[in-house]
Design a protein around this motif. Structure first.
Motif, PDB file in Angstrom:
ATOM      1  N   ASP A 282       0.916  -0.745   0.176  1.00  0.00           N
ATOM      2  CA  ASP A 282      -0.248  -0.095   0.534  1.00  0.00           C
ATOM      3  C   ASP A 282       0.991   1.039   0.282  1.00  0.00           C
ATOM      4  OD1 ASP A 282      -2.604   1.509   0.966  1.00  0.00           O
ATOM      5  OD2 ASP A 282      -1.072   2.402   1.909  1.00  0.00           O
ATOM      6  N   ALA A 283       2.062   1.444   0.251  1.00  0.00           N
ATOM      7  CA  ALA A 283       2.678   2.538   0.919  1.00  0.00           C
ATOM      8  C   ALA A 283       3.283   3.006  -0.468  1.00  0.00           C
ATOM      9  CB  ALA A 283       4.147   2.409   2.583  1.00  0.00           C
ATOM     10  N   VAL A 284       3.956   2.056  -1.216  1.00  0.00           N
ATOM     11  CA  VAL A 284       4.315   3.088  -2.670  1.00  0.00           C
ATOM     12  C   VAL A 284       3.886   1.908  -3.727  1.00  0.00           C
ATOM     13  CG1 VAL A 284       6.757   2.535  -1.558  1.00  0.00           C
ATOM     14  CG2 VAL A 284       5.369   0.677  -2.576  1.00  0.00           C
ATOM     15  N   HIS A 285       3.344   2.658  -4.798  1.00  0.00           N
ATOM     16  CA  HIS A 285       3.074   2.397  -5.559  1.00  0.00           C
ATOM     17  C   HIS A 285       3.355   1.156  -6.946  1.00  0.00           C
ATOM     18  CE1 HIS A 285       0.763   5.893  -6.883  1.00  0.00           C
ATOM     19  NE2 HIS A 285       1.737   6.736  -6.386  1.00  0.00           N
ATOM     20  N   HIS A 286       4.878   0.762  -6.560  1.00  0.00           N
ATOM     21  CA  HIS A 286       5.524  -0.560  -7.098  1.00  0.00           C
ATOM     22  C   HIS A 286       6.384  -1.160  -6.013  1.00  0.00           C
ATOM     23  CE1 HIS A 286       3.832   1.546 -10.938  1.00  0.00           C
ATOM     24  NE2 HIS A 286       4.943   2.569 -10.429  1.00  0.00           N
ATOM     25  N   GLU A 287       6.026  -2.277  -5.034  1.00  0.00           N
ATOM     26  CA  GLU A 287       6.345  -2.385  -4.516  1.00  0.00           C
ATOM     27  C   GLU A 287       7.778  -3.318  -4.473  1.00  0.00           C
ATOM     28  OE1 GLU A 287       3.716  -5.757  -5.675  1.00  0.00           O
ATOM     29  OE2 GLU A 287       3.541  -3.485  -5.699  1.00  0.00           O
ATOM     30  N   PRO A 288       8.387  -3.109  -3.763  1.00  0.00           N
ATOM     31  CA  PRO A 288      10.770  -3.493  -3.796  1.00  0.00           C
ATOM     32  C   PRO A 288      10.282  -4.549  -4.371  1.00  0.00           C
ATOM     33  CG  PRO A 288      10.261  -2.800  -1.874  1.00  0.00           C
ATOM     34  CD  PRO A 288       8.419  -2.384  -1.648  1.00  0.00           C
ATOM     35  N   GLY A 289      10.832  -4.847  -5.240  1.00  0.00           N
ATOM     36  CA  GLY A 289      11.238  -5.756  -6.223  1.00  0.00           C
ATOM     37  C   GLY A 289      10.717  -5.787  -7.678  1.00  0.00           C
ATOM     38  N   ALA A 290       9.446  -5.122  -7.661  1.00  0.00           N
ATOM     39  CA  ALA A 290       8.958  -4.427  -9.094  1.00  0.00           C
ATOM     40  C   ALA A 290       9.462  -4.473  -9.982  1.00  0.00           C
ATOM     41  CB  ALA A 290       7.206  -3.769  -8.436  1.00  0.00           C
ATOM     42  N   ILE A 291      10.123  -3.353  -9.932  1.00  0.00           N
ATOM     43  CA  ILE A 291      11.353  -2.588 -10.266  1.00  0.00           C
ATOM     44  C   ILE A 291      12.948  -3.193 -10.746  1.00  0.00           C
ATOM     45  CG2 ILE A 291      11.717  -0.310 -11.386  1.00  0.00           C
ATOM     46  CD1 ILE A 291       8.725   1.254 -10.261  1.00  0.00           C
ATOM     47  N   THR A 292      13.350  -3.619 -11.724  1.00  0.00           N
ATOM     48  CA  THR A 292      14.702  -4.146 -11.706  1.00  0.00           C
ATOM     49  C   THR A 292      15.395  -4.270 -12.868  1.00  0.00           C
ATOM     50  OG1 THR A 292      14.163  -6.767 -12.194  1.00  0.00           O
ATOM     51  CG2 THR A 292      13.456  -6.032  -9.828  1.00  0.00           C
ATOM     52  N   THR A 293      16.603  -4.800 -12.469  1.00  0.00           N
ATOM     53  CA  THR A 293      16.918  -4.306 -14.046  1.00  0.00           C
ATOM     54  C   THR A 293      16.820  -6.313 -14.966  1.00  0.00           C
ATOM     55  OG1 THR A 293      19.112  -6.177 -13.299  1.00  0.00           O
ATOM     56  CG2 THR A 293      19.350  -3.808 -12.889  1.00  0.00           C
ATOM     57  N   THR A 294      17.296  -5.827 -15.889  1.00  0.00           N
ATOM     58  CA  THR A 294      16.486  -7.248 -17.221  1.00  0.00           C
ATOM     59  C   THR A 294      17.413  -8.163 -16.877  1.00  0.00           C
ATOM     60  OG1 THR A 294      18.721  -6.688 -18.071  1.00  0.00           O
ATOM     61  CG2 THR A 294      16.821  -5.306 -18.989  1.00  0.00           C
ATOM     62  N   ASP A 295      18.201  -8.529 -15.644  1.00  0.00           N
ATOM     63  CA  ASP A 295      18.890  -9.597 -14.894  1.00  0.00           C
ATOM     64  C   ASP A 295      17.845 -10.136 -13.601  1.00  0.00           C
ATOM     65  OD1 ASP A 295      20.892  -9.633 -17.317  1.00  0.00           O
ATOM     66  OD2 ASP A 295      21.999  -8.751 -16.144  1.00  0.00           O
ATOM     67  N   GLY A 296      16.722  -8.996 -13.022  1.00  0.00           N
ATOM     68  CA  GLY A 296      16.407  -9.370 -12.101  1.00  0.00           C
ATOM     69  C   GLY A 296      16.534  -8.338 -11.069  1.00  0.00           C
ATOM     70  N   ASP A 297      17.536  -7.992 -10.991  1.00  0.00           N
ATOM     71  CA  ASP A 297      18.564  -6.843 -10.014  1.00  0.00           C
ATOM     72  C   ASP A 297      18.189  -5.649  -9.363  1.00  0.00           C
ATOM     73  OD1 ASP A 297      20.652  -9.238  -9.735  1.00  0.00           O
ATOM     74  OD2 ASP A 297      21.930  -8.553 -11.278  1.00  0.00           O
ATOM     75  N   PRO A 298      17.775  -5.450  -8.614  1.00  0.00           N
ATOM     76  CA  PRO A 298      17.553  -4.333  -8.279  1.00  0.00           C
ATOM     77  C   PRO A 298      18.532  -3.253  -8.853  1.00  0.00           C
ATOM     78  CG  PRO A 298      18.797  -5.418  -6.328  1.00  0.00           C
ATOM     79  CD  PRO A 298      18.612  -6.117  -6.553  1.00  0.00           C
ATOM     80  N   TYR A 299      17.970  -1.643  -8.352  1.00  0.00           N
ATOM     81  CA  TYR A 299      18.631  -1.009  -9.524  1.00  0.00           C
ATOM     82  C   TYR A 299      19.386  -0.275  -8.714  1.00  0.00           C
ATOM     83  CZ  TYR A 299      16.131  -0.993 -14.032  1.00  0.00           C
ATOM     84  OH  TYR A 299      16.222  -1.146 -15.150  1.00  0.00           O
ATOM     85  N   ARG A 300      20.766   0.658  -8.843  1.00  0.00           N
ATOM     86  CA  ARG A 300      21.572   0.964  -7.724  1.00  0.00           C
ATOM     87  C   ARG A 300      21.549   2.194  -8.103  1.00  0.00           C
ATOM     88  NH1 ARG A 300      24.435  -2.580  -4.751  1.00  0.00           N
ATOM     89  NH2 ARG A 300      23.634  -5.091  -5.086  1.00  0.00           N
ATOM     90  N   VAL A 301      20.786   2.555  -9.086  1.00  0.00           N
ATOM     91  CA  VAL A 301      21.100   4.042 -10.153  1.00  0.00           C
ATOM     92  C   VAL A 301      19.660   4.886  -9.329  1.00  0.00           C
ATOM     93  CG1 VAL A 301      22.290   5.621 -11.993  1.00  0.00           C
ATOM     94  CG2 VAL A 301      23.458   3.546 -10.852  1.00  0.00           C
ATOM     95  N   TYR A 302      19.276   5.962  -9.474  1.00  0.00           N
ATOM     96  CA  TYR A 302      18.272   6.155  -9.507  1.00  0.00           C
ATOM     97  C   TYR A 302      17.475   6.160 -10.451  1.00  0.00           C
ATOM     98  CZ  TYR A 302      14.093   9.868  -9.094  1.00  0.00           C
ATOM     99  OH  TYR A 302      13.347   9.864  -9.240  1.00  0.00           O
ATOM    100  N   SER A 303      18.586   7.006 -11.613  1.00  0.00           N
ATOM    101  CA  SER A 303      17.957   7.471 -13.020  1.00  0.00           C
ATOM    102  C   SER A 303      17.971   6.435 -13.869  1.00  0.00           C
ATOM    103  CB  SER A 303      18.673   8.154 -13.770  1.00  0.00           C
ATOM    104  OG  SER A 303      20.027   7.786 -13.579  1.00  0.00           O
ATOM    105  N   TYR A 304      17.789   4.980 -14.173  1.00  0.00           N
ATOM    106  CA  TYR A 304      17.471   4.458 -14.571  1.00  0.00           C
ATOM    107  C   TYR A 304      15.786   3.891 -13.665  1.00  0.00           C
ATOM    108  CZ  TYR A 304      22.160   3.920 -16.253  1.00  0.00           C
ATOM    109  OH  TYR A 304      22.982   4.231 -17.302  1.00  0.00           O
ATOM    110  N   PHE A 305      16.194   3.593 -12.577  1.00  0.00           N
ATOM    111  CA  PHE A 305      14.868   3.588 -11.786  1.00  0.00           C
ATOM    112  C   PHE A 305      13.455   3.824 -12.381  1.00  0.00           C
ATOM    113  CE2 PHE A 305      11.959   3.562  -8.163  1.00  0.00           C
ATOM    114  CZ  PHE A 305      11.945   2.389  -8.025  1.00  0.00           C
ATOM    115  N   TRP A 306      13.861   5.794 -11.814  1.00  0.00           N
ATOM    116  CA  TRP A 306      12.763   6.754 -12.716  1.00  0.00           C
ATOM    117  C   TRP A 306      11.920   6.339 -13.861  1.00  0.00           C
ATOM    118  CZ3 TRP A 306       9.538   9.871 -12.057  1.00  0.00           C
ATOM    119  CH2 TRP A 306       9.591  11.078 -13.129  1.00  0.00           C
ATOM    120  N   LYS A 307      13.583   5.998 -14.317  1.00  0.00           N
ATOM    121  CA  LYS A 307      12.452   5.926 -15.856  1.00  0.00           C
ATOM    122  C   LYS A 307      11.747   4.917 -16.231  1.00  0.00           C
ATOM    123  CE  LYS A 307      16.232   8.084 -18.420  1.00  0.00           C
ATOM    124  NZ  LYS A 307      17.829   7.038 -19.245  1.00  0.00           N
ATOM    125  N   LYS A 308      11.534   3.628 -15.439  1.00  0.00           N
ATOM    126  CA  LYS A 308      10.856   2.844 -15.809  1.00  0.00           C
ATOM    127  C   LYS A 308       9.816   2.864 -14.450  1.00  0.00           C
ATOM    128  CE  LYS A 308      13.139  -1.705 -16.680  1.00  0.00           C
ATOM    129  NZ  LYS A 308      13.963  -3.003 -16.191  1.00  0.00           N
TER     130      LYS A 308
END
Length: 471
Positions: free
Chosen positions: A126-152
């Protein structure tokens, strides 16, 4: 009957967990509960407890308007919730997910206790639009750079707000009075904590979206302009839902073009930062206490209690820094640009461990959020994910000149300088001791020389980098 356990979601509207409990099949009613958890209160502070109690009072009124109430108890939720389920013959407990390491550990303990008591558990994001783990790299890893996370994040479809439960879906109960702040072991804060509750949050949201949001890109960094939303505490405590906030930005963007349209998008990017840091904390709970970024050698933070005290009290002799620290003390809030300035000053000019600053903010902010605050502090300290490079060090003088050119913000929070011309305020660190005494004897001399402090900070980080760090 079903129980809904409120935590950081102190509202009835746009509450996905509460809505799920209310629409569940079976015809049972929902009893809303809140647990004053001593393990959580151990990490609390007066401004947050004040805001929490005010938000709970407003939430209780919303339930009472619907012929129900908010039931409150104090103790370990892994004991209190099974006891409540037994007392009210509830066969299911709902709650919204929390993402910090301590919260997840607590929730596992509660779920285990309820399972042993033969009570079903349902959790909802509920607290976020996209829960942790929902937005990842193509390899399924969490993003470490915000700009890439933001685009998705930006391109993902957002859920619509959910309606509050109907009155007949809620239990006909009467709760006890809320405890006072003293009952919980705290004194009322000295700070003037902003009003809490959904009505107050909506007033802030509406006021922001009626105008300031369209100038957000250009004006958000100027603290004297009051062009930010002031929704940070509302989002931290969940007195307004993230979907409702996003929907308001959709309406604010309607028919807008150019700078106004871009400003709405910039504000949305700040909502995405919250979720980026929530994902970082979910993936690496240790960032609440440990550096995210590894250096070859330990960072040689200074043990400088007098400088730390001067920073906390807004007595560093750097006017923009001191204004930010005094706003914190007076309002349990700090403008975001000032958060960056004072954090840079502590970690780079004074070379004091970011954890000291984080602890002070946790003690004084009404909007303290583990994910956001550790993310912000580690960004400033060059120890976090996607952090500011160690060699980019804010100059507090030029920051003041750029973002508070007329010294309006400074003079509001540093009254000693109220009658000092703006150019003199910004020249303060360049004046001689005699000139400072002649200009304003009541205001302190600078605790450090920024030029010398910058060189010392660069050397400190170079030693930490060693030969193995590729930068």
């Amino acid at each position: 009957m079903r129980l809904f356990w409120h935590r950081r979601d102190l509202r009835v509207a746009d509450n996905r967990g509460l809505a799920a409990a209310a629409r569940d099949d079976g015809g049972d009613t929902v009893l809303a509960v809140f647990v004053f958890d001593d393990a959580v209160l151990e990490y609390a502070a007066p401004p947050r407890v004040r805001y929490m109690l005010d938000a709970l009072s407003a939430l209780r009124e919303r339930y009472r308007e619907r012929g129900s109430d908010l039931l409150t108890v104090r103790g370990d939720p892994s004991a209190e919730l099974p006891a409540l389920a037994d007392e009210y013959d509830a066969d299911r407990v709902y709650w919204n997910e929390d993402y910090s390491g301590l919260a997840r550990e607590r929730d596992r303990a509660v779920e285990g206790a309820l399972t042993r008591a033969m009570v079903d558990v349902r959790t909802v994001h509920d607290a976020v639009h996209h829960e942790p783990g929902a937005i990842t790299t193509t390899d399924g890893d969490p993003y470490r750079v915000y700009s890439y996370f933001w685009k998705k994040w930006r391109d993902r479809e957002k859920r619509d707000p959910v309606d509050p439960p109907a009155a007949d879906a809620l239990a006909d109960v009467t709760g006890d009075d809320l405890p006072s702040i003293g009952d919980l072991g705290f004194e009322d804060p000295d700070a003037d904590v902003q009003s809490a509750g959904t009505e107050a949050a909506r007033e802030r949201l509406d006021a922001f979206c009626d105008g300031p949001i369209h100038e957000y890109e250009a004006a958000r960094d100027y603290p004297a302009r009051e062009n930010t939303s002031r929704l940070s505490a509302d989002l931290k405590w969940g007195t307004v839902g993230v979907r409702e906030v996003y929907e308001a930005t959709v309406d604010a963007r309607e028919g807008r073009t150019g700078d106004a349209d871009e400003s709405v998008e910039t504000f949305r990017s700040q909502l995405a930062w919250r979720e980026f840091y929530a994902q970082v904390l979910w993936d690496e709970p240790s960032v609440a206490a440990e550096n995210y970024k590894s250096y070859a050698n330990p960072i040689e933070w200074r043990d400088a209690p007098d400088d730390l005290r001067a920073w906390k009290e807004g007595e560093t002799g750097y006017p923009i820094v001191d204004a930010g620290m005094r706003q914190l003390r007076e309002e349990a809030f700090v403008h975001n640009r000032l958060r960056m300035i004072v954090a840079s000053f502590l970690t780079k000019d004074l070379r004091i461990d970011w954890r000291e600053g984080y602890a002070h903010f946790r003690e004084h902010l009404a909007d303290h959020d583990t994910a956001n605050d550790t993310g912000g502090w580690q960004w400033a300290a060059s120890t976090g994910t996607d952090a500011q490079p160690y060699f980019r060090i804010f100059n507090p003088v030029t920051q003041g000149e750029k973002y508070d050119p007329d010294a309006e913000y400074i003079r509001e929070y540093v009254p000693e300088l109220a009658d000092v011309p703006a150019d003199r305020v910004h020249e303060w660190t360049e004046l001689t001791d005699g000139e400072r005494r002649e200009t304003c004897e009541a205001y302190p001399h600078p605790v450090v020389d920024h030029g010398e402090a910058r060189e010392a900070a660069l050397a400190m980080f170079e030693r930490a980098r060693g030969e193995d760090d590729d930068g």
